[in-house]
Design a protein around this motif. Structure first.
Motif, PDB file in Angstrom:
ATOM      1  N   ASP A  80       0.853  -1.191   0.000  1.00  0.00           N
ATOM      2  CA  ASP A  80       0.000   0.000   0.000  1.00  0.00           C
ATOM      3  C   ASP A  80       0.889   1.241   0.000  1.00  0.00           C
ATOM      4  OD1 ASP A  80      -1.747   2.085   0.502  1.00  0.00           O
ATOM      5  OD2 ASP A  80      -3.009   0.908   1.848  1.00  0.00           O
ATOM      6  N   VAL A  81       1.003   1.921  -1.150  1.00  0.00           N
ATOM      7  CA  VAL A  81       1.915   3.074  -1.276  1.00  0.00           C
ATOM      8  C   VAL A  81       1.478   4.214  -0.363  1.00  0.00           C
ATOM      9  CG1 VAL A  81       2.900   4.750  -2.886  1.00  0.00           C
ATOM     10  CG2 VAL A  81       2.463   2.410  -3.645  1.00  0.00           C
ATOM     11  N   ALA A  82       0.175   4.470  -0.306  1.00  0.00           N
ATOM     12  CA  ALA A  82      -0.312   5.562   0.541  1.00  0.00           C
ATOM     13  C   ALA A  82       0.035   5.316   2.007  1.00  0.00           C
ATOM     14  CB  ALA A  82      -1.823   5.725   0.367  1.00  0.00           C
ATOM     15  N   ARG A  83      -0.075   4.066   2.441  1.00  0.00           N
ATOM     16  CA  ARG A  83       0.271   3.743   3.829  1.00  0.00           C
ATOM     17  C   ARG A  83       1.769   3.912   4.068  1.00  0.00           C
ATOM     18  NH1 ARG A  83      -2.830  -1.257   6.189  1.00  0.00           N
ATOM     19  NH2 ARG A  83      -4.470   0.269   5.857  1.00  0.00           N
ATOM     20  N   TRP A  84       2.576   3.580   3.068  1.00  0.00           N
ATOM     21  CA  TRP A  84       4.012   3.828   3.175  1.00  0.00           C
ATOM     22  C   TRP A  84       4.282   5.313   3.385  1.00  0.00           C
ATOM     23  CZ3 TRP A  84       8.393   1.217   3.834  1.00  0.00           C
ATOM     24  CH2 TRP A  84       8.413  -0.153   3.617  1.00  0.00           C
ATOM     25  N   MET A  85       3.543   6.167   2.681  1.00  0.00           N
ATOM     26  CA  MET A  85       3.771   7.605   2.782  1.00  0.00           C
ATOM     27  C   MET A  85       3.392   8.133   4.172  1.00  0.00           C
ATOM     28  SD  MET A  85       5.143   8.579  -0.006  1.00  0.00           S
ATOM     29  CE  MET A  85       5.976   6.986  -0.015  1.00  0.00           C
ATOM     30  N   VAL A  86       2.267   7.632   4.712  1.00  0.00           N
ATOM     31  CA  VAL A  86       1.872   8.057   6.060  1.00  0.00           C
ATOM     32  C   VAL A  86       2.911   7.599   7.081  1.00  0.00           C
ATOM     33  CG1 VAL A  86       0.128   7.827   7.861  1.00  0.00           C
ATOM     34  CG2 VAL A  86      -0.566   8.068   5.485  1.00  0.00           C
ATOM     35  N   PHE A 140      -1.293  12.130  -0.332  1.00  0.00           N
ATOM     36  CA  PHE A 140      -2.506  12.581  -1.001  1.00  0.00           C
ATOM     37  C   PHE A 140      -2.435  12.324  -2.505  1.00  0.00           C
ATOM     38  CE2 PHE A 140      -2.627  15.304   2.859  1.00  0.00           C
ATOM     39  CZ  PHE A 140      -3.826  14.831   3.362  1.00  0.00           C
ATOM     40  N   LEU A 141      -1.267  12.481  -3.088  1.00  0.00           N
ATOM     41  CA  LEU A 141      -1.133  12.243  -4.528  1.00  0.00           C
ATOM     42  C   LEU A 141      -1.424  10.787  -4.872  1.00  0.00           C
ATOM     43  CD1 LEU A 141       2.092  14.320  -5.317  1.00  0.00           C
ATOM     44  CD2 LEU A 141      -0.259  14.887  -5.916  1.00  0.00           C
ATOM     45  N   PHE A 142      -0.823   9.857  -4.119  1.00  0.00           N
ATOM     46  CA  PHE A 142      -1.009   8.443  -4.431  1.00  0.00           C
ATOM     47  C   PHE A 142      -2.375   7.935  -3.988  1.00  0.00           C
ATOM     48  CE2 PHE A 142       3.596   8.596  -4.820  1.00  0.00           C
ATOM     49  CZ  PHE A 142       3.812   7.763  -5.915  1.00  0.00           C
ATOM     50  N   SER A 143      -3.061   8.673  -3.116  1.00  0.00           N
ATOM     51  CA  SER A 143      -4.404   8.280  -2.698  1.00  0.00           C
ATOM     52  C   SER A 143      -5.461   8.744  -3.689  1.00  0.00           C
ATOM     53  CB  SER A 143      -4.724   8.853  -1.308  1.00  0.00           C
ATOM     54  OG  SER A 143      -3.849   8.355  -0.339  1.00  0.00           O
ATOM     55  N   ALA A 144      -5.227   9.891  -4.318  1.00  0.00           N
ATOM     56  CA  ALA A 144      -6.265  10.506  -5.144  1.00  0.00           C
ATOM     57  C   ALA A 144      -6.030  10.363  -6.640  1.00  0.00           C
ATOM     58  CB  ALA A 144      -6.389  11.988  -4.784  1.00  0.00           C
ATOM     59  N   LEU A 145      -4.818  10.046  -7.087  1.00  0.00           N
ATOM     60  CA  LEU A 145      -4.498  10.029  -8.517  1.00  0.00           C
ATOM     61  C   LEU A 145      -4.067   8.642  -8.963  1.00  0.00           C
ATOM     62  CD1 LEU A 145      -2.387  13.335  -8.754  1.00  0.00           C
ATOM     63  CD2 LEU A 145      -4.809  13.041  -9.295  1.00  0.00           C
ATOM     64  N   PRO A 146      -4.178   8.357 -10.267  1.00  0.00           N
ATOM     65  CA  PRO A 146      -3.596   7.115 -10.786  1.00  0.00           C
ATOM     66  C   PRO A 146      -2.099   7.062 -10.503  1.00  0.00           C
ATOM     67  CG  PRO A 146      -5.046   8.121 -12.411  1.00  0.00           C
ATOM     68  CD  PRO A 146      -4.901   9.113 -11.296  1.00  0.00           C
ATOM     69  N   VAL A 147      -1.566   5.843 -10.414  1.00  0.00           N
ATOM     70  CA  VAL A 147      -0.185   5.675  -9.968  1.00  0.00           C
ATOM     71  C   VAL A 147       0.800   6.432 -10.860  1.00  0.00           C
ATOM     72  CG1 VAL A 147       1.653   3.985  -9.571  1.00  0.00           C
ATOM     73  CG2 VAL A 147      -0.691   3.448  -8.908  1.00  0.00           C
ATOM     74  N   ALA A 148       0.630   6.333 -12.189  1.00  0.00           N
ATOM     75  CA  ALA A 148       1.571   6.994 -13.101  1.00  0.00           C
ATOM     76  C   ALA A 148       1.535   8.511 -12.930  1.00  0.00           C
ATOM     77  CB  ALA A 148       1.252   6.605 -14.545  1.00  0.00           C
ATOM     78  N   ALA A 155       0.431  10.144 -10.253  1.00  0.00           N
ATOM     79  CA  ALA A 155       0.923  10.469  -8.911  1.00  0.00           C
ATOM     80  C   ALA A 155       2.445  10.443  -8.871  1.00  0.00           C
ATOM     81  CB  ALA A 155       0.350   9.487  -7.892  1.00  0.00           C
ATOM     82  N   ARG A 156       3.048   9.497  -9.582  1.00  0.00           N
ATOM     83  CA  ARG A 156       4.505   9.414  -9.600  1.00  0.00           C
ATOM     84  C   ARG A 156       5.123  10.662 -10.265  1.00  0.00           C
ATOM     85  NH1 ARG A 156       4.826   4.705 -11.684  1.00  0.00           N
ATOM     86  NH2 ARG A 156       4.984   3.561  -9.715  1.00  0.00           N
ATOM     87  N   ARG A 157       4.498  11.119 -11.359  1.00  0.00           N
ATOM     88  CA  ARG A 157       5.000  12.341 -12.018  1.00  0.00           C
ATOM     89  C   ARG A 157       4.882  13.549 -11.094  1.00  0.00           C
ATOM     90  NH1 ARG A 157       2.235  10.151 -16.491  1.00  0.00           N
ATOM     91  NH2 ARG A 157       0.468  11.560 -16.103  1.00  0.00           N
ATOM     92  N   ARG A 158       3.734  13.682 -10.437  1.00  0.00           N
ATOM     93  CA  ARG A 158       3.557  14.811  -9.516  1.00  0.00           C
ATOM     94  C   ARG A 158       4.526  14.724  -8.346  1.00  0.00           C
ATOM     95  NH1 ARG A 158      -1.243  17.598  -9.225  1.00  0.00           N
ATOM     96  NH2 ARG A 158      -0.145  18.694  -7.541  1.00  0.00           N
ATOM     97  N   ALA A 159       4.803  13.505  -7.874  1.00  0.00           N
ATOM     98  CA  ALA A 159       5.743  13.349  -6.760  1.00  0.00           C
ATOM     99  C   ALA A 159       7.141  13.838  -7.160  1.00  0.00           C
ATOM    100  CB  ALA A 159       5.795  11.889  -6.319  1.00  0.00           C
TER     101      ALA A 159
END
Length: 365
Positions: free
Chosen positions: A32-38, A87-95, A97-101
């Motif tokens: 879970d990427v979002a959980r990793w971020m938290v 928030f990026l990986f929770s609300a956006l598609p993975v690709a 979200a990765r660009r925005r990150a």
């Protein structure tokens, strides 16, 4: 103990249990990427906490030792960046979200680079003798990024909360309140640093205001991010407690039926009476088994019940039916519904069995 120390203690008491809880959750869902971020957010916060204490009891723009101060602010910037990624990986598609990150990493890297260069160029003198310009540039780089990141997180949190599940939405709203406090506190810190840089006197009230804005924001942030998991566990604890209570309430009925039909037991290794009364393990499994075993027993005893007169309470008639079975009387052909539940769920069935069991408790054995 002054107010700042008290806030630090409260902050630590909330922070480290929350981090341990998120680490536990991460082991349950490692992909879970979002959980990793938290978890990364709380880990950065936990790492910055002792570094801030090591730097000394300082308020901006008065610096502590530059080395722990540098790493403290690097971790604080990492905290804000992790929030943005959450928030990026929770609300956006993975690709996407990765660009925005990667885009969000540019201001982060710029702020860290400026702080690192400033720390390297800082002369080896006591903190009170650091150049005013060097201290101001260091704090401005950190505060500008932190304020930008926290304000963005506040915006993302409130927008994401609109479509989230109830517990997550409440947690995000609490966190967004912490972000709002933090953004205002960050803007106040920027003003304090600028006033200090030009050599003007900083009002004491303004310095104290930053403390009472930044510290509560950190507490609200930890509470908000931890709330969904804690609320889920509390709900699970309520269900566990209800199942344990119902399990023991059905005990009198189960005991009578188990004595009559021991072969219907789903468990071949029954607990001893004292372990059954005290054991807190496997509550849900034992609860389901007991409800099913009671239903199986009632189905098998129902022909005897149908054969009896319908006068008297169900508990008395069930007792008489069990006596008839114990005397090995011939089994009548037709049965009847017994303790019919109001609904179709297992818990509805359990409530009907509890009612029968409670009335059976007072009936003669």
């Amino acid at each position: 103990m002054n107010s700042k120390v008290a806030l630090l203690v409260v902050q630590g008491m909330i922070l480290y249990p929350a981090l341990l809880w998120k680490l536990y959750q991460l082991t349950r869902a490692p992909r879970d990427v979002a959980r990793w971020m938290v978890t990364a957010c709380l880990a950065c916060f936990a790492a910055s906490y002792p570094l801030g204490l090591l730097a000394g009891d300082v308020n901006q723009p008065d610096p502590g030792s530059i080395v722990p101060l540098l790493f403290q602010h690097i971790f604080l910037c990492g905290l804000v960046y992790s929030l943005a990624c959450f928030f990026l990986f929770s609300a956006l598609p993975v690709a996407q979200a990765r660009r925005r990150a990667w885009q969000e990493a540019v201001p982060l890297g710029t702020a860290i680079l400026v702080m690192a260069i400033d720390a390297v160029l800082m002369p080896d003198v006591p903190p009170a003798a650091y150049p005013r310009a060097g201290v101001s540039i260091f704090y401005l780089a950190a505060d500008l990024y932190l304020t930008y990141g926290i304000a963005s997180a506040c915006f993302f949190a409130r927008r994401y909360a609109r479509g989230a599940a109830p517990d997550l939405a409440r947690g995000l709203l609490v966190a967004s309140l912490g972000f709002a406090f933090g953004a205002v506190g960050g803007a106040t810190l920027i003003a304090v640093v600028l006033v200090h840089w030009v050599g003007a006197t900083i009002p004491l009230l303004l310095v104290q205001a930053t403390v009472f804005l930044v510290f509560p924001s950190a507490i609200l942030l930890v509470v908000g991010l931890s709330y969904p998991g804690v609320a889920t566990r509390l709900a699970a604890a309520r269900v566990w407690r209800q199942h344990l209570r119902t399990y023991h309430q059905i005990g009198p009925l189960w005991t009578r039926l188990h004595q009559a039909f021991p072969e219907d037991a789903l468990s071949r290794t029954p607990l001893t009476p004292w372990r059954d009364a005290l054991s807190l393990r496997g509550v849900h499994r034992r609860y389901y088994r007991r409800v099913i075993e009671c239903r199986d027993g009632l189905v098998r005893i129902s022909p005897y019940l149908a054969h009896l007169d319908h006068d008297g309470s169900l508990a008395d008639r069930l007792t008489e039916a069990l006596r008839a079975h114990a005397r090995s009387e011939p089994v009548p052909e037709k049965g009847m519904p017994v303790a019919t539940p109001d609904g179709g769920g297992l818990d509805d069935d359990a409530r009907a069995l509890v009612t029968l069991s409670e009335s059976l408790r007072a009936a003669p054995a």
